[in-house]
Motif scaffolding. Sequence first.
Motif, PDB file in Angstrom:
ATOM      1  N   SER A 194       0.757   4.798  -4.528  1.00  0.00           N
ATOM      2  CA  SER A 194       0.370   5.759  -3.502  1.00  0.00           C
ATOM      3  C   SER A 194       0.240   7.135  -4.142  1.00  0.00           C
ATOM      4  CB  SER A 194       1.430   5.791  -2.385  1.00  0.00           C
ATOM      5  OG  SER A 194       1.056   6.672  -1.357  1.00  0.00           O
ATOM      6  N   ILE A 195      -0.857   7.834  -3.820  1.00  0.00           N
ATOM      7  CA  ILE A 195      -1.072   9.205  -4.290  1.00  0.00           C
ATOM      8  C   ILE A 195      -1.371  10.048  -3.060  1.00  0.00           C
ATOM      9  CG2 ILE A 195      -2.413  10.732  -5.781  1.00  0.00           C
ATOM     10  CD1 ILE A 195      -3.094   8.323  -7.514  1.00  0.00           C
ATOM     11  N   VAL A 196      -0.489  10.998  -2.772  1.00  0.00           N
ATOM     12  CA  VAL A 196      -0.566  11.748  -1.520  1.00  0.00           C
ATOM     13  C   VAL A 196      -0.359  13.225  -1.794  1.00  0.00           C
ATOM     14  CG1 VAL A 196       0.258   9.806  -0.126  1.00  0.00           C
ATOM     15  CG2 VAL A 196       1.916  11.423  -1.114  1.00  0.00           C
ATOM     16  N   ASN A 197      -0.532  14.037  -0.744  1.00  0.00           N
ATOM     17  CA  ASN A 197      -0.129  15.433  -0.842  1.00  0.00           C
ATOM     18  C   ASN A 197       1.181  15.628  -0.080  1.00  0.00           C
ATOM     19  OD1 ASN A 197      -0.743  15.835   1.961  1.00  0.00           O
ATOM     20  ND2 ASN A 197      -2.881  16.314   1.458  1.00  0.00           N
ATOM     21  N   GLN A 203       4.982  13.811   6.522  1.00  0.00           N
ATOM     22  CA  GLN A 203       4.647  13.140   7.779  1.00  0.00           C
ATOM     23  C   GLN A 203       5.122  11.701   7.775  1.00  0.00           C
ATOM     24  OE1 GLN A 203       0.420  12.611   8.616  1.00  0.00           O
ATOM     25  NE2 GLN A 203       0.812  13.095  10.763  1.00  0.00           N
ATOM     26  N   THR A 204       4.934  11.010   6.651  1.00  0.00           N
ATOM     27  CA  THR A 204       5.393   9.626   6.545  1.00  0.00           C
ATOM     28  C   THR A 204       6.904   9.539   6.609  1.00  0.00           C
ATOM     29  OG1 THR A 204       3.459   9.060   5.194  1.00  0.00           O
ATOM     30  CG2 THR A 204       5.327   7.546   5.113  1.00  0.00           C
ATOM     31  N   LEU A 205       7.587  10.451   5.934  1.00  0.00           N
ATOM     32  CA  LEU A 205       9.053  10.445   5.947  1.00  0.00           C
ATOM     33  C   LEU A 205       9.587  10.719   7.354  1.00  0.00           C
ATOM     34  CD1 LEU A 205       9.897  12.409   2.650  1.00  0.00           C
ATOM     35  CD2 LEU A 205       9.899   9.922   3.011  1.00  0.00           C
ATOM     36  N   GLN A 206       8.950  11.611   8.070  1.00  0.00           N
ATOM     37  CA  GLN A 206       9.406  11.949   9.423  1.00  0.00           C
ATOM     38  C   GLN A 206       9.177  10.810  10.404  1.00  0.00           C
ATOM     39  OE1 GLN A 206       7.252  15.598  10.065  1.00  0.00           O
ATOM     40  NE2 GLN A 206       8.919  16.870   9.275  1.00  0.00           N
TER      41      GLN A 206
END
Length: 208
Positions: A194-197, A203-206
Amino acid sequence: MDATHYDARKTALLFVDPYNDFLSEGGKLWPAIQPIAEEVHLLANLRAIQSAVRNAGIQKVIVPHRRWQPGDYECWCHPSPTQRLLMTRKTFSKGSWGGEWHPDFGPQGNDIVVHEHWASSGFANTDLDFQLKQHGISHVIVVGLLANTCVETTARYAQELGYHVTLVKDATAAFKREMMHAAHELNGPTYAHSIVNTRELIQTLQQG
């Protein structure tokens, strides 16, 4: 890249080389990374990720480079070009301000500080893999410095060892834009899951 779910019990943030020499005004390498660091809002993003990781109950692991000491590398048969520069720059010198943690990113609470790496990989000749396995970690999120050297090499090694690897494009920096491009657009997709900003990661963690 897949849609990643991070189980807090099985995920670790690998924070590579959070030294003053890299991240603080007056650090030896800060002027070299400052333009890109400011362009991607590096310090703000690292603070935001660290806070989100702590709120999510995810393990933070500091992955530090060898702090230069007199005699380091001098008698080696094959010091790398980077190690030769370390000898002349005395980067992250042990006992110096530059070799101390940036005040916002040093260890707290149950943070783990693994053995210092001599070259670019946070795994080679350290206890990083052992520590992660002992904590039941299967997923690693890799941030810190530099994008195309220690971050990339540590993340590549993690994938070779069977970990799920996430890169965060704006939670790192490099000396040139071309290096950032190579790290995230050319090399990263060959090994990272996975490559994200930073916004996408938080947002994913929340979402849990």
